[in-house]
Design an enzyme around this catalytic site. Structure first.
Site, mmCIF file in Angstrom:
data_model
loop_
_atom_site.group_PDB
_atom_site.id
_atom_site.type_symbol
_atom_site.label_atom_id
_atom_site.label_comp_id
_atom_site.label_asym_id
_atom_site.label_seq_id
_atom_site.Cartn_x
_atom_site.Cartn_y
_atom_site.Cartn_z
ATOM 1 N N PRO A 86 47.768 117.032 133.937
ATOM 2 C CA PRO A 86 47.296 116.945 135.320
ATOM 3 C C PRO A 86 48.444 116.793 136.302
ATOM 4 O O PRO A 86 49.433 116.106 136.035
ATOM 5 C CB PRO A 86 46.395 115.714 135.304
ATOM 6 C CG PRO A 86 45.876 115.662 133.913
ATOM 7 C CD PRO A 86 47.008 116.135 133.046
ATOM 8 N N CYS A 87 48.284 117.442 137.464
ATOM 9 C CA CYS A 87 49.404 117.601 138.381
ATOM 10 C C CYS A 87 49.366 116.628 139.554
ATOM 11 O O CYS A 87 50.034 116.850 140.557
ATOM 12 C CB CYS A 87 49.396 119.024 138.930
ATOM 13 S SG CYS A 87 47.819 119.488 139.710
ATOM 14 N N THR A 88 48.607 115.555 139.462
ATOM 15 C CA THR A 88 48.392 114.652 140.591
ATOM 16 C C THR A 88 49.669 114.259 141.327
ATOM 17 O O THR A 88 49.730 114.356 142.554
ATOM 18 C CB THR A 88 47.669 113.370 140.124
ATOM 19 O OG1 THR A 88 46.506 113.742 139.401
ATOM 20 C CG2 THR A 88 47.294 112.509 141.306
ATOM 21 N N PHE A 90 52.508 115.679 141.613
ATOM 22 C CA PHE A 90 53.399 116.738 142.061
ATOM 23 C C PHE A 90 52.697 117.784 142.918
ATOM 24 O O PHE A 90 53.323 118.737 143.361
ATOM 25 C CB PHE A 90 54.027 117.439 140.849
ATOM 26 C CG PHE A 90 54.476 116.472 139.793
ATOM 27 C CD1 PHE A 90 55.494 115.578 140.051
ATOM 28 C CD2 PHE A 90 53.867 116.438 138.549
ATOM 29 C CE1 PHE A 90 55.905 114.674 139.078
ATOM 30 C CE2 PHE A 90 54.277 115.547 137.571
ATOM 31 C CZ PHE A 90 55.296 114.654 137.842
#
Length: 357
Positions: A86-88, A90
């Site tokens: 998951p890219c939260t 960035f």
């Protein structure tokens, strides 16, 4: 299509990366995904899973459990490891939050969950996908990216990283994502796929000029969908949507654009506010959790329907998603388009596919 062997999937979501992996000749035998609806979607659409999707926090899931779920013995190694943590911390859309810019988001450690499995499972190849903002030179992204590269090296692999725009590979959506491809240091480093399509994106020409980007109009042509209860855009700004030309956004209603009754100041909203699809261009990036006025909206002045979202992500029409409408939006919006995934996986083997125009 050649059979390339066994793949295991981390952060599987609804299986966009997994679908492309299977289309490229692998069998996804085991998957880890904490979201109940996404896990159910995986189980409904993937026939090669040897066990139910492992639902739980990957930080507490031993690598041995994942390998056993794939039917691998202790001395066996998977042929491919795939996953998109998951890219939260960035995400470009989240950088307005100071605590994210300062690199304080604890979910950054999910990258380490991936490299831990990489080190312990010893796959013959791996693909890691993430938002392209992970490569930004700021307090949140740069240390995390450098640590990721260091841990891949320490696990015994070398890798190549590149941002790919899905539209350049035949997907009817402009969706830039980072793909890290890796193999053991004793093997020849793979290459990313060459663009098969091209056109205008963010004020410049990109990709392969010999094949134009696939447009949203082409992707949705001939598709018959039923109306959805939540597709009407109401509230404070919904009445403005019909006046916006296809491909435009709220800036249509600004003084600088010459509107006789301006409703907004110039660049006072996020770029996708009241954004409408153009049938003549690829869709802009479709988000997992859009607000009530965040597009892209259909040129018929409504929210996109599930069948249309599937087409714009290159999922087959018969791919079934499990969960509420909001859950399905999140599952699709978090996915890697399967066609892009397929082309990336084929590139691992030096293979190429020329999608139809």
């Amino acid at each position: 299509m050649a059979n390339h062997g066994i793949a295991i999937s981390l952060f599987a979501g609804a299986g966009g990366l997994d679908r492309g992996t299977e289309d490229a000749g692998y069998e996804v035998r085991a998957a880890v995904e904490w979201d109940r609806d996404a896990a159910a979607t995986m189980e409904k659409n993937f026939d090669h899973l040897r066990s139910p999707v492992i639902q739980g926090d990957i930080m507490g899931v031993p690598t041995e459990q994942i390998l056993a779920a794939a039917g691998l013995a202790e001395d066996e190694r998977p042929d491919l490891l795939i996953g998109g943590p998951p890219c939260t911390p960035f995400s470009k859309s989240g950088f307005w939050l100071e605590w994210k810019r300062e690199g304080l988001d604890p979910t950054a450690s999910l990258l380490q969950a991936y490299t831990r499995v990489l080190r312990e499972a010893r796959p013959r190849r791996f693909v890691l996908e993430n938002v392209y903002a992970l490569t930004y030179n700021n307090k949140a992204s740069r240390p995390a990216y450098e640590r990721l590269m260091r841990e891949i090296d320490e696990a015994g692999y070398h890798c190549t990283a590149k941002v790919l725009n899905a539209a350049d590979y035949g997907v009817p959506q402009a969706r830039p994502r980072l793909f890290v491809l890796g193999v053991p240091k004793s093997d020849l480093l793979p290459r990313h796929p060459e663009p098969s399509h091209g056109g205008r994106w963010e004020r410049r020409t990109v990709g392969n000029s010999e094949r134009p980007h696939k447009t949203a109009g082409e992707a949705l042509e001939g598709l018959i969908t039923e109306p959805e209860p939540s597709e009407t855009v109401g509230g404070k700004y919904g009445h403005l949507l019909p006046g916006i030309p296809p491909g435009d956004n709220y800036l249509f209603y600004t003084e600088r654009r010459g509107h006789p009754d301006p409703q907004f100041r110039w660049r006072s909203k996020y770029w996708s506010f009241l954004l409408k699809l153009s049938p003549d261009r690829p869709a802009p990036t479709i988000q997992a959790q859009p607000g009530p006025y965040i597009g892209p909206f259909h040129w018929d002045n409504r929210r996109l329907r599930v069948g249309e979202l599937k087409r714009l992500f290159t999922f087959p029409d018969d791919f079934e998603f499990v969960g509420s409408r909001n859950s399905v939006q999140a599952q699709i919006g978090n996915c890697v388009p399967p066609l892009l995934a397929k082309r990336v996986i084929l590139a691992l083997h030096g293979e190429a596919e020329q999608p139809l125009l």
